[in-house]
Design a protein around this motif. Structure first.
Motif, PDB file in Angstrom:
ATOM      1  N   HIS A  14     -64.060 -43.340  63.657  1.00  0.00           N
ATOM      2  CA  HIS A  14     -62.686 -42.636  63.951  1.00  0.00           C
ATOM      3  C   HIS A  14     -61.918 -43.529  64.958  1.00  0.00           C
ATOM      4  O   HIS A  14     -62.351 -43.777  65.906  1.00  0.00           O
ATOM      5  CB  HIS A  14     -63.296 -41.572  64.800  1.00  0.00           C
ATOM      6  N   ARG A  53     -55.359 -39.606  63.522  1.00  0.00           N
ATOM      7  CA  ARG A  53     -56.760 -40.487  63.133  1.00  0.00           C
ATOM      8  C   ARG A  53     -56.931 -41.382  61.926  1.00  0.00           C
ATOM      9  O   ARG A  53     -56.127 -40.998  60.992  1.00  0.00           O
ATOM     10  CB  ARG A  53     -57.902 -39.403  63.213  1.00  0.00           C
ATOM     11  N   TYR A  71     -59.524 -43.202  55.414  1.00  0.00           N
ATOM     12  CA  TYR A  71     -59.228 -41.865  55.274  1.00  0.00           C
ATOM     13  C   TYR A  71     -58.364 -41.733  56.725  1.00  0.00           C
ATOM     14  O   TYR A  71     -58.340 -42.373  57.754  1.00  0.00           O
ATOM     15  CB  TYR A  71     -60.269 -40.646  55.565  1.00  0.00           C
ATOM     16  N   ASP A  73     -56.117 -38.386  59.354  1.00  0.00           N
ATOM     17  CA  ASP A  73     -55.936 -36.903  59.603  1.00  0.00           C
ATOM     18  C   ASP A  73     -54.536 -36.990  59.985  1.00  0.00           C
ATOM     19  O   ASP A  73     -54.079 -37.901  60.737  1.00  0.00           O
ATOM     20  CB  ASP A  73     -56.652 -36.596  60.934  1.00  0.00           C
ATOM     21  N   LYS A  75     -50.721 -34.130  60.977  1.00  0.00           N
ATOM     22  CA  LYS A  75     -50.223 -32.966  60.930  1.00  0.00           C
ATOM     23  C   LYS A  75     -48.524 -32.967  60.526  1.00  0.00           C
ATOM     24  O   LYS A  75     -48.161 -33.887  60.799  1.00  0.00           O
ATOM     25  CB  LYS A  75     -50.073 -32.245  62.488  1.00  0.00           C
ATOM     26  N   SER A 113     -52.392 -28.733  59.429  1.00  0.00           N
ATOM     27  CA  SER A 113     -53.217 -30.043  59.566  1.00  0.00           C
ATOM     28  C   SER A 113     -53.880 -30.270  58.251  1.00  0.00           C
ATOM     29  O   SER A 113     -54.211 -29.434  57.513  1.00  0.00           O
ATOM     30  CB  SER A 113     -54.065 -29.681  60.763  1.00  0.00           C
ATOM     31  N   TYR A 114     -53.979 -31.727  58.165  1.00  0.00           N
ATOM     32  CA  TYR A 114     -54.545 -32.227  57.142  1.00  0.00           C
ATOM     33  C   TYR A 114     -55.623 -33.355  57.502  1.00  0.00           C
ATOM     34  O   TYR A 114     -55.448 -34.299  58.129  1.00  0.00           O
ATOM     35  CB  TYR A 114     -53.646 -32.779  56.051  1.00  0.00           C
ATOM     36  N   THR A 115     -56.867 -32.953  57.246  1.00  0.00           N
ATOM     37  CA  THR A 115     -57.800 -33.750  57.820  1.00  0.00           C
ATOM     38  C   THR A 115     -58.795 -34.403  56.736  1.00  0.00           C
ATOM     39  O   THR A 115     -59.130 -33.856  55.533  1.00  0.00           O
ATOM     40  CB  THR A 115     -59.044 -32.793  58.369  1.00  0.00           C
ATOM     41  N   GLU A 117     -57.900 -37.130  54.656  1.00  0.00           N
ATOM     42  CA  GLU A 117     -57.404 -37.557  53.661  1.00  0.00           C
ATOM     43  C   GLU A 117     -57.437 -38.676  53.057  1.00  0.00           C
ATOM     44  O   GLU A 117     -57.318 -39.895  53.709  1.00  0.00           O
ATOM     45  CB  GLU A 117     -55.801 -37.302  53.632  1.00  0.00           C
TER      46      GLU A 117
END
Length: 424
Positions: A14, A53, A71, A73, A75, A113-115, A117
């Motif tokens: 992360h 992130r 990936y 994250d 918003k 929020s999109y986590t 992706e």
């Protein structure tokens, strides 16, 4: 190529961005790192879209190529629907040469929020993954304008764009534990036979230079020798560092071979390196035959002088001799070298015209590959022979008739005595 290793399966690295620091989760085979990384150049909370992130998942390393799924994250803060382009350039080094980029267009997104992706999968040749450049672009009024494509700078007009500053930053490093061992015999890198020529009975010195050629610190490195046993233990060795251990022994005759090995473990992996070394122990001796003999005065006599090598065939032979006293004539011929190269013979021929006793001694020098020399003399120390002796003598003789004079009557017997006298 080594078998592929899956690092951190279904776990992610992360990268927290905005106002939080970059945190690297230490996976198997990876060094723990931490880095403050401002992902955007302005107050991220003030923007309509915030990328929060960056994740790495399904990280693999096959001994050559490091790959990972990328990936993000993010918003969407404002009420409008947005089209978002996220692109990240990676490299295997801080120089950011030969960058590999991943990007994805996320279209027509409502507020929320999109986590997790997925952006793409990156592959670099090496053990490190560096983020060199990252940017995002967003545009509202999707229904009338449509989603852009391409580099951020080309679409700055009519949209909002941000790009990171600072860096580059390392975000992943494969724990690649490696060792190398360089073993030397009397300072020579004698990986293949025969190695240096060493006098039998002399001291042989082996050195074991252990180098950490990986990217992680290794501890408790045990160094052994298949012939000489335990060499020692290196408590800790940082990446790129070296340490040398030493062992001594006494040279034996003939070809000698031993193998040094350095071994440790890292994260349940066995890390090892080996290196062979060789030497040849050389020796020799000298003999004169016959050891003693007697000749008539004036007859020639030949001493046979033979030198014998042990361990290896010399590349050169030389001989010197001493005769005491000095005869009227002396000549040396040779050497005649045996077909296997392990012995050489000289003929020392002398002659003298009067009685005398001669002593012959000799010294031989055997020169081996690399310049090593064995010097032996007829000193009687086994297996060397003692000096040889030669006696020349002749006999002087006369006949005496007695009586010297005498008178007899005719017809009478007369006795004459002949005496042969011999002396040295």
């Amino acid at each position: 190529m080594a078998a592929q290793r899956v690092l951190g399966s279904r776990r992610r690295v992360h990268l927290l961005v905005g106002f939080v620091a970059l945190a690297i989760v230490a996976l198997w085979g990876q060094s723990t790192m931490a880095q403050s990384w401002p992902f955007c150049i302005e107050n991220c909370n003030a923007k309509d879209v915030v990328v929060e992130r960056l994740y790495l998942d399904n990280v693999t390393y096959d001994g050559d190529v490091l790959s990972a799924d990328v990936y993000v994250d993010f918003k969407v803060i404002a009420a409008e629907r947005y089209c978002i382009l996220v692109a990240i350039a990676f490299s295997s080094s801080s120089s950011c040469s030969n960058t590999q980029s991943v990007w994805r267009m996320f279209g027509d997104l409502p507020q929320g929020s999109y986590t997790g992706e997925y952006v793409g999968r990156v592959s670099v040749v090496g053990t490190q993954l560096w983020v060199c450049r990252q940017f995002a672009e967003w545009r509202n009024q999707v229904s009338t304008i449509g989603c852009p494509s391409g580099d951020c700078d080309l679409y700055r007009a009519g949209s909002k764009c941000w790009e990171s500053t600072g860096g580059p930053y390392i975000i992943y490093e494969v724990g690649d534990p490696r060792l190398s061992l360089e073993k030397r015999t009397n300072g020579e890198d004698a990986d293949t036979a025969p190695g240096p020529m060493v006098l039998v009975g002399s001291t042989v010195t082996w050195t074991y230079e252990v180098t950490n050629t990986g990217n992680v610190t290794l501890t408790n490195i045990v160094v052994t020798d298949d012939q000489e046993g335990s060499i020692g233990t290196i408590s800790s060795l940082a990446p790129g560092a070296s340490q040398t251990l030493t062992k001594t022994g006494t040279a034996v005759v003939g070809q000698y071979a031993n193998i040094g090995t350095a071994t440790t473990t890292y994260d349940e992996q066995t890390v090892t390196a080996s290196d062979p070394s060789h030497y040849v122990g050389v020796e020799g001796y000298i003999a004169i035959t016959p050891g003693s003999a007697t000749n008539e005065v004036g007859d020639p006599h030949t001493f046979l002088i033979t030198a014998y090598a042990q361990g290896a065939a010399p590349s050169g032979w030389s001989l010197s001799y001493q005769l005491t006293p000095t005869p009227e004539s002396a000549s040396l011929t040779g050497p005649t070298v045996a077909p296997d190269g392990m012995s050489a013979t000289w003929n020392l021929t002398i002659n003298h015209a009067s009685p005398a006793v001669f002593t012959a001694s000799a010294t031989v020098t055997m020169t081996f590959s690399g310049g090593t020399q064995v010097v032996r003399t007829t000193d009687g120390i086994s297996p060397n022979s003692t000096p040889a002796t030669k006696t020349y003598e002749y006999r002087q003789a006369k006949i005496e008739l007695t009586p010297g004079t005498d008178t007899n009557e005719v017809g009478e017997d007369h006795v004459i005595t002949a005496t042969v006298r011999v002396w040295n």
